[in-house]
Scaffold this active site. Structure first.
Site, PDB file in Angstrom:
ATOM      1  N   CYS A  61      24.750 -62.778 -85.032  1.00  0.00           N
ATOM      2  CA  CYS A  61      24.507 -63.470 -86.303  1.00  0.00           C
ATOM      3  C   CYS A  61      24.009 -62.445 -87.332  1.00  0.00           C
ATOM      4  O   CYS A  61      23.753 -61.283 -86.991  1.00  0.00           O
ATOM      5  CB  CYS A  61      23.472 -64.580 -86.098  1.00  0.00           C
ATOM      6  SG  CYS A  61      21.791 -63.960 -85.810  1.00  0.00           S
ATOM      7  N   CYS A  96      20.557 -60.854 -86.421  1.00  0.00           N
ATOM      8  CA  CYS A  96      20.702 -59.813 -85.401  1.00  0.00           C
ATOM      9  C   CYS A  96      21.417 -58.588 -85.965  1.00  0.00           C
ATOM     10  O   CYS A  96      21.077 -57.455 -85.613  1.00  0.00           O
ATOM     11  CB  CYS A  96      21.447 -60.350 -84.188  1.00  0.00           C
ATOM     12  SG  CYS A  96      20.464 -61.523 -83.220  1.00  0.00           S
ATOM     13  N   GLU A 112      20.659 -60.212 -78.338  1.00  0.00           N
ATOM     14  CA  GLU A 112      20.533 -58.902 -78.973  1.00  0.00           C
ATOM     15  C   GLU A 112      19.069 -58.609 -79.309  1.00  0.00           C
ATOM     16  O   GLU A 112      18.590 -57.489 -79.133  1.00  0.00           O
ATOM     17  CB  GLU A 112      21.361 -58.837 -80.269  1.00  0.00           C
ATOM     18  CG  GLU A 112      22.797 -59.238 -80.100  1.00  0.00           C
ATOM     19  CD  GLU A 112      23.059 -60.719 -80.346  1.00  0.00           C
ATOM     20  OE1 GLU A 112      24.106 -61.031 -80.930  1.00  0.00           O
ATOM     21  OE2 GLU A 112      22.234 -61.564 -79.955  1.00  0.00           O
ATOM     22  N   HIS A 118      17.672 -64.506 -79.680  1.00  0.00           N
ATOM     23  CA  HIS A 118      19.042 -64.156 -79.335  1.00  0.00           C
ATOM     24  C   HIS A 118      19.057 -63.009 -78.336  1.00  0.00           C
ATOM     25  O   HIS A 118      18.091 -62.246 -78.221  1.00  0.00           O
ATOM     26  CB  HIS A 118      19.815 -63.789 -80.598  1.00  0.00           C
ATOM     27  CG  HIS A 118      20.052 -64.971 -81.486  1.00  0.00           C
ATOM     28  ND1 HIS A 118      20.797 -64.876 -82.636  1.00  0.00           N
ATOM     29  CD2 HIS A 118      19.666 -66.265 -81.389  1.00  0.00           C
ATOM     30  CE1 HIS A 118      20.851 -66.073 -83.206  1.00  0.00           C
ATOM     31  NE2 HIS A 118      20.166 -66.926 -82.471  1.00  0.00           N
TER      32      HIS A 118
END
Length: 148
Positions: free
Chosen positions: A107, A110, A81, A79
């Site tokens: 999510c 993260c 992040e 992801h």
């Protein structure tokens, strides 16, 4: 003369551009870690360096028709992040107390990483269906806001 954007809109525009580098077939996500109005790192969602992109080999989550927000472990990619945090680690950049600017709501995975990385607040453009992430941020006292 056109209006000069405020800092939040300025950084979100940059996060949106960063997201255009994404190799994900489902969504393009961009993230920035910012401290004292200075960009520390950026990240976008996609496969780890050196691996084939999903656009080349296909998306297992698409093939299995996995709904958004579920079964993240089936994804080849990282992801945005996560990539922003990893870039900080690779380059020795301290991100404690930084603000995350991200095009999409993180999510739960993260969210846990951002809590442990010491992120102070999060500014977002788009929501995401992950109630656990919202609970994690609330319990950790991390302020989450949306661009208006």
């Amino acid at each position: 003369m056109r209006a000069r954007p405020d800092w939040d809109h300025y950084f979100m525009q940059i996060a949106t551009v960063v997201g255009t580098r994404s190799t994900c077939m489902r969504r393009q996500v961009g993230a920035l870690l910012v401290l004292n109005k200075r960009i520390l790192t950026t990240g976008y969602n996609g496969t780890p360096s050196g691996l084939s992109h999903c656009r080349e080999v296909g998306c297992l989550r698409e093939q299995l028709q996995v709904p958004s927000g579920e079964r993240h472990e089936l994804c080849r990619g990282l992801h945005a992040e996560q990539n922003a945090i990893i870039q900080a680690a690779i380059h020795g950049v301290a991100i404690k107390d930084a603000v995350l600017y991200c095009t999409h709501y993180p999510c739960a995975v993260c969210a846990k990483m951002l809590v442990n990385a010491g992120i102070s607040s999060i500014i977002l453009d788009t929501n995401y269906p992950d109630d656990l992430a919202k609970e994690i941020f609330a319990e950790a006292g991390i302020k989450v806001g949306f661009i208006v």
